[in-house]
Design a protein around this motif. Structure first.
Motif, PDB file in Angstrom:
ATOM      1  N   UNK A  37       0.811  -1.222   0.000  1.00 31.39           N
ATOM      2  CA  UNK A  37       0.000   0.000   0.000  1.00 31.39           C
ATOM      3  C   UNK A  37       0.844   1.272   0.000  1.00 31.39           C
ATOM      4  N   UNK A  38       1.969   1.241   0.693  1.00 31.56           N
ATOM      5  CA  UNK A  38       2.796   2.450   0.820  1.00 31.56           C
ATOM      6  C   UNK A  38       3.346   2.923  -0.508  1.00 31.56           C
ATOM      7  N   UNK A  39       3.433   2.033  -1.478  1.00 31.88           N
ATOM      8  CA  UNK A  39       3.994   2.404  -2.773  1.00 31.88           C
ATOM      9  C   UNK A  39       2.946   2.579  -3.866  1.00 31.88           C
ATOM     10  N   UNK A  40       1.712   2.272  -3.570  1.00 34.06           N
ATOM     11  CA  UNK A  40       0.671   2.389  -4.588  1.00 34.06           C
ATOM     12  C   UNK A  40       0.300   3.852  -4.838  1.00 34.06           C
ATOM     13  N   UNK A  41      -0.268   4.096  -5.996  1.00 36.09           N
ATOM     14  CA  UNK A  41      -0.800   5.409  -6.336  1.00 36.09           C
ATOM     15  C   UNK A  41      -2.317   5.274  -6.417  1.00 36.09           C
ATOM     16  N   UNK A  42      -3.012   5.924  -5.501  1.00 41.01           N
ATOM     17  CA  UNK A  42      -4.472   5.830  -5.435  1.00 41.01           C
ATOM     18  C   UNK A  42      -4.950   4.376  -5.369  1.00 41.01           C
ATOM     19  N   UNK A  43      -4.219   3.560  -4.600  1.00 36.48           N
ATOM     20  CA  UNK A  43      -4.614   2.178  -4.400  1.00 36.48           C
ATOM     21  C   UNK A  43      -4.241   1.228  -5.519  1.00 36.48           C
ATOM     22  N   UNK A  44      -3.527   1.723  -6.524  1.00 33.56           N
ATOM     23  CA  UNK A  44      -3.166   0.910  -7.687  1.00 33.56           C
ATOM     24  C   UNK A  44      -1.649   0.797  -7.767  1.00 33.56           C
ATOM     25  N   UNK A  45      -1.144  -0.398  -8.115  1.00 31.47           N
ATOM     26  CA  UNK A  45       0.287  -0.600  -8.269  1.00 31.47           C
ATOM     27  C   UNK A  45       0.814   0.302  -9.394  1.00 31.47           C
ATOM     28  N   UNK A  46       1.934   0.932  -9.146  1.00 37.93           N
ATOM     29  CA  UNK A  46       2.504   1.867 -10.125  1.00 37.93           C
ATOM     30  C   UNK A  46       2.960   1.128 -11.384  1.00 37.93           C
ATOM     31  N   UNK A  47       3.140   1.893 -12.452  1.00 36.49           N
ATOM     32  CA  UNK A  47       3.554   1.313 -13.726  1.00 36.49           C
ATOM     33  C   UNK A  47       4.978   0.757 -13.614  1.00 36.49           C
ATOM     34  N   UNK A  48       5.152  -0.470 -14.068  1.00 39.93           N
ATOM     35  CA  UNK A  48       6.466  -1.117 -14.073  1.00 39.93           C
ATOM     36  C   UNK A  48       6.718  -1.686 -15.460  1.00 39.93           C
ATOM     37  N   UNK A  49       7.861  -1.348 -16.033  1.00 47.13           N
ATOM     38  CA  UNK A  49       8.297  -1.930 -17.301  1.00 47.13           C
ATOM     39  C   UNK A  49       9.710  -2.496 -17.121  1.00 47.13           C
ATOM     40  N   UNK A  50      10.014  -3.529 -17.874  1.00 47.40           N
ATOM     41  CA  UNK A  50      11.384  -4.025 -17.977  1.00 47.40           C
ATOM     42  C   UNK A  50      11.932  -3.497 -19.300  1.00 47.40           C
ATOM     43  N   UNK A  51      12.882  -2.592 -19.242  1.00 44.41           N
ATOM     44  CA  UNK A  51      13.253  -1.840 -20.442  1.00 44.41           C
ATOM     45  C   UNK A  51      14.663  -2.119 -20.943  1.00 44.41           C
ATOM     46  N   UNK A  52      15.414  -2.945 -20.221  1.00 42.94           N
ATOM     47  CA  UNK A  52      16.730  -3.346 -20.736  1.00 42.94           C
ATOM     48  C   UNK A  52      17.176  -4.615 -20.026  1.00 42.94           C
ATOM     49  N   UNK A  53      17.242  -5.706 -20.746  1.00 47.74           N
ATOM     50  CA  UNK A  53      17.699  -6.986 -20.230  1.00 47.74           C
ATOM     51  C   UNK A  53      17.955  -7.888 -21.431  1.00 47.74           C
ATOM     52  N   UNK A  54      18.913  -8.774 -21.295  1.00 45.15           N
ATOM     53  CA  UNK A  54      19.232  -9.666 -22.397  1.00 45.15           C
ATOM     54  C   UNK A  54      20.002 -10.872 -21.903  1.00 45.15           C
ATOM     55  N   UNK A  55      20.206 -11.820 -22.811  1.00 39.79           N
ATOM     56  CA  UNK A  55      20.870 -13.078 -22.474  1.00 39.79           C
ATOM     57  C   UNK A  55      21.924 -13.356 -23.544  1.00 39.79           C
ATOM     58  N   UNK A  56      23.137 -13.617 -23.118  1.00 37.42           N
ATOM     59  CA  UNK A  56      24.208 -13.832 -24.074  1.00 37.42           C
ATOM     60  C   UNK A  56      24.115 -15.207 -24.729  1.00 37.42           C
TER      61      UNK A  56
END
Length: 554
Positions: free
Chosen positions: A418-437
């Motif tokens: 709850x302490x991190x939510x915005x108006x009771x909703x989980x904030x936007x999360x994206x994975x924007x850089x990750x890869x596998x060699x």
């Protein structure tokens, strides 16, 4: 009775003593308090409406409260005496003209309540900013959602390949430090700024190409060193060879105003209204800000550092949201959640999240989001599922040193509090850089493991309701990375053309990537990976596996 009289006498003596020392004001000022409950743009879109509640013991003051307005580069009222207005005690609401677009614009300003102690004005409230800049946005088009979370770092010359792959999310870097120049004149808040036409048109070409193919575009704003424009960085900032990018300057009048103008220009240009420019929907302010190598400002504790970043972030946030109301604004972190911390220029991701969130709540809550980079640990080994055993850095707790795909649920569980939510909703999360060699210095070609790692990681993301996008690094190997032992591409590259990225041949991951989000084909194209992981069904490894029904029918 004697004891009470002694207490009164001692108190009176203490007051006389403090008066004589000239320090009584600080003691009494602490008795007066103010809560600025909201700072919002009014429904008429022309005013800033401020609601306050002023109360407390006014002893040692002149009996009044005073509202001060701070410019975005100011940290406090200091020795200023030019308050906006004298206030009464109790619940108070004041309105002032927003003046958007003029030299007197209040869009980026903040407000604080003070009392006068006989010699100076002492703040008795937290500093508060406008929290709804989207109220004045000209562009209110809906956010571009996608049916798939699948994204890729794309080479523009291979756009047709990306389209064939069914890419729905794409990212591009914007060099903030290269925007100033000549060829484009931009009038903002009563001043004319000059921008580099050639640089901007290159971004037009990339962004319009991606959004023209119906992709949701994410722009990463990066501030490299620019000797010609030191106002873009904190004052007296030296160039350091070990530093890639620098923190945006919100500490000086010229720096803050230039940042406002560039941010507004970018948000306005890429609002989607002009097809040849394109549409940016997500904006990431800086890169991996828990490590100052990517966001340098100088050694300091995490709270001071995060406060400086928050000031700059709010400038971008208000500039972007006041142009396009549904655009999303993020900061990014690497996978060091509680790891590689020196509390000078390297901080844990959790430290940044906690401090940024508390500062934003103190200064006025806004709809910020997280862009996360959950690479394997180490990056030279694609099999993230054994990272815990290999490194000891992966734990099933919020105190885990590293959070990557092996324990990704810890990140989203943390944000679901709850302490991190915005108006009771989980904030936007994206994975924007990750890869596998697909290559390893000792193991050689491991493209089977690369493809399996991508399949497993994508299924984890696709089955997690709190992650909105997964942008894989990358479409084609980068020679610079390959020489460092990292071959992240869906395609191999030509290693005989310097650092130029030139595709040669597809890897196994190419087909896996193409069909990973297709109900009819996804399981057939990832069957091989189950033996790599030592499982018979994906649902053994993936909580709430999206394709459980199809898998059970096989």
């Amino acid at each position: 009775m004697k004891r009470k009289n002694l207490i009164k006498l001692a108190s009176a003596f203490a007051v006389v003593t403090m008066l004589g020392l000239g320090i009584h004001t600080k003691a009494y000022a602490l008795g007066a308090t103010s809560s600025i409950d909201s700072v919002t743009i009014g429904s008429n879109k022309t005013t800033v409406d401020i609601t306050m509640n002023n109360s407390g013991d006014m002893s040692g003051t002149d009996g009044n409260f005073y509202l001060f307005e701070l410019q975005p580069y100011e940290d406090g009222i200091g020795n200023r005496t030019d308050y906006l207005e004298k206030l009464s005690a109790g619940s108070v609401t004041k309105s002032y003209q927003l003046n958007k677009g003029s030299e007197n614009s209040r869009l980026y300003n903040s407000y604080v309540v003070a009392v006068y102690d006989g010699s100076k004005y002492v703040p008795v409230s937290s500093q508060r900013y406008i929290t709804n800049p989207e109220a004045v946005a000209a562009n209110t088009a809906a956010y571009k959602t996608q049916a798939s979370k699948k994204g890729l770092q794309i080479e523009l010359k291979m756009l047709d390949d990306a389209f064939d792959l069914g890419v729905k999310h794409a990212s591009t870097n914007i060099a903030f430090n290269q925007i100033l120049g000549n060829g484009i004149d931009y009038n903002y808040n009563g001043k004319t700024y000059h921008f580099n036409k050639a640089v901007v048109e290159d971004y037009d070409k990339t962004i319009s190409a991606f959004s023209g193919k119906d992709m949701t575009v994410t722009a990463i704003i990066l501030n490299g060193y620019n000797e010609a424009h030191p106002e873009l960085m904190y004052p007296n900032m030296p160039r350091r060879d070990s530093i890639f990018y620098y923190m945006f300057n919100a500490s000086s009048k010229e720096g803050a105003e230039t940042t406002e103008a560039i941010a507004s220009f970018l948000a306005e240009r890429y609002n989607g209204k002009t097809p040849k420019y394109g549409k940016v929907s997500n904006w990431i302010i800086g890169n991996e800000i828990n490590n100052q190598q990517w966001n340098y400002v100088g050694d300091m504790d995490v709270r001071s550092y995060t406060r400086r970043y928050e000031k700059a972030f709010r400038i971008f946030y208000n500039a972007i949201k006041s142009n396009s109301s549904t655009d999303r604004v993020f900061y990014s972190l690497d996978y060091n959640w509680n790891n590689e911390i020196n509390n000078k220029n390297k901080y844990g991701g959790k430290q940044i999240v906690d401090n940024f969130n508390s500062l934003v709540l103190e200064h006025g809550d806004i709809d910020w989001g997280l862009a996360y980079h959950p690479y394997p640990a180490p990056m030279t080994e694609p099999e993230f599922w054994d990272d815990a055993e290999k490194t000891g850095l992966i734990k099933d707790s919020f105190d885990s040193p590293v959070i990557n795909f092996a324990n990704l649920n810890k990140l989203t569980d943390y944000f679901a509090q709850d302490a991190l939510k915005k108006n009771g909703v989980v904030r936007h999360i994206m994975l924007t850089e990750e890869g596998f060699t697909a290559t390893n210095p000792t193991r050689g070609n491991i493209e089977n493991e690369q493809a399996a790692a991508f399949a497993y990681s994508y299924y984890l993301v696709d089955s997690n309701p709190y992650i909105e996008a997964y942008i894989l690094s990358r479409q084609v190997d980068a020679p610079l990375e390959v020489r460092a032992g990292l071959s992240f591409g869906l395609w191999t590259c030509n290693m005989n053309v310097g650092d130029e990225i030139k595709a040669v041949s597809k890897r196994k991951i190419w087909n896996v990537f193409k069909y990973i989000d297709k109900a009819k084909y996804t399981l057939d194209n990832t069957d091989f990976a189950k033996s790599v992981l030592g499982i018979s069904k994906w649902q053994e490894k993936v909580p709430n596996f999206k394709w459980t029904a199809q898998e059970n029918r096989r």
